[in-house]
Design a protein around this motif. Structure first.
Motif, mmCIF file in Angstrom:
data_model
loop_
_atom_site.group_PDB
_atom_site.id
_atom_site.type_symbol
_atom_site.label_atom_id
_atom_site.label_comp_id
_atom_site.label_asym_id
_atom_site.label_seq_id
_atom_site.Cartn_x
_atom_site.Cartn_y
_atom_site.Cartn_z
ATOM 1 N N LEU A 43 33.666 29.253 31.110
ATOM 2 C CA LEU A 43 32.287 29.725 31.297
ATOM 3 C C LEU A 43 32.253 31.161 31.801
ATOM 4 O O LEU A 43 33.189 31.620 32.451
ATOM 5 C CB LEU A 43 31.572 28.827 32.314
ATOM 6 C CG LEU A 43 31.419 27.365 31.919
ATOM 7 C CD1 LEU A 43 31.192 26.489 33.142
ATOM 8 C CD2 LEU A 43 30.273 27.224 30.930
ATOM 9 N N VAL A 44 31.150 31.846 31.530
ATOM 10 C CA VAL A 44 30.922 33.180 32.068
ATOM 11 C C VAL A 44 29.486 33.233 32.596
ATOM 12 O O VAL A 44 28.557 32.731 31.960
ATOM 13 C CB VAL A 44 31.168 34.289 31.020
ATOM 14 C CG1 VAL A 44 30.239 34.168 29.823
ATOM 15 C CG2 VAL A 44 31.072 35.674 31.650
ATOM 16 N N THR A 45 29.321 33.805 33.793
ATOM 17 C CA THR A 45 27.983 33.919 34.362
ATOM 18 C C THR A 45 27.159 34.901 33.544
ATOM 19 O O THR A 45 27.678 35.888 33.007
ATOM 20 C CB THR A 45 28.036 34.379 35.832
ATOM 21 O OG1 THR A 45 28.731 35.616 35.907
ATOM 22 C CG2 THR A 45 28.704 33.351 36.712
ATOM 23 N N THR A 92 25.591 25.925 27.542
ATOM 24 C CA THR A 92 25.241 26.416 28.877
ATOM 25 C C THR A 92 25.573 25.422 29.983
ATOM 26 O O THR A 92 25.665 24.214 29.756
ATOM 27 C CB THR A 92 23.736 26.737 29.000
ATOM 28 O OG1 THR A 92 22.980 25.524 28.889
ATOM 29 C CG2 THR A 92 23.273 27.734 27.963
ATOM 30 N N GLU A 95 25.369 29.843 33.225
ATOM 31 C CA GLU A 95 26.666 30.264 32.709
ATOM 32 C C GLU A 95 26.704 29.854 31.244
ATOM 33 O O GLU A 95 26.131 28.835 30.854
ATOM 34 C CB GLU A 95 27.811 29.625 33.493
ATOM 35 C CG GLU A 95 27.798 30.063 34.949
ATOM 36 C CD GLU A 95 29.092 29.748 35.685
ATOM 37 O OE1 GLU A 95 30.155 29.729 35.046
ATOM 38 O OE2 GLU A 95 29.014 29.524 36.899
#
Length: 156
Positions: free
Chosen positions: A45-47, A82, A90
């Motif tokens: 995941l990436v914010t 998400t 994220e």
């Protein structure tokens, strides 16, 4: 780490597409909920800054996986998209058109990792030209890794 240039992505079938700017810390989460949500060994995941996230085609369907977390996915093909909470969102790294630009910087819930994960890449690599040729011959119906005006392309 902050990525200010917008990056696009979407689900496998192309029904849901997004553009995200102001991305933060890429990570992998080892918790059991992420393992199940991604059907994998961890959740990459990436914010993302919600103010710089635009759903350009469709929108994710939400599943409440806990009292505090909603997980977004494509209702047509099931692609995880998400991880949402009150504090923010994220995005699944694998859903981006260029996931190679989002190298994870930290591991979350490390104590929950699968016991063999630290040795996963010590396993032998299958280097078989026949298997590679068979995979290369597969006709993919997956949405391409770029935005399209319509999808599938033969849609009217």
């Amino acid at each position: 780490m902050t990525i200010d240039q917008p990056m696009s992505g979407g689900c496998q079938c192309g029904a849901v597409r997004f553009t995200a700017g102001k991305l933060g810390r890429p990570s992998i989460c080892h918790c059991r909920m992420c393992q199940k949500a991604f059907g994998g060994f961890f959740g990459p995941l990436v914010t993302a800054d919600p103010a710089h996230l635009e759903w350009t085609r469709g929108a994710p369907t939400l599943f409440r996986s806990s009292a505090k977390i909603w997980r977004g996915f494509c209702a047509k093909c099931g692609t995880p998209l998400t991880y949402q909470m009150r504090e923010g969102v994220e995005l699944a790294i694998g859903a981006f058109d260029h996931p190679e630009r989002l190298e994870p910087q930290i591991q979350v819930n490390h104590k929950k990792r699968l016991p063999w994960i630290d040795h996963l890449f010590d396993q032998p690599v299958l280097d078989n030209p026949e298997v590679e040729a068979a995979h290369a011959a597969i006709e993919s119906w997956q949405h391409p890794d770029h935005n399209t005006d319509k999808w599938p392309e033969d849609a009217t």
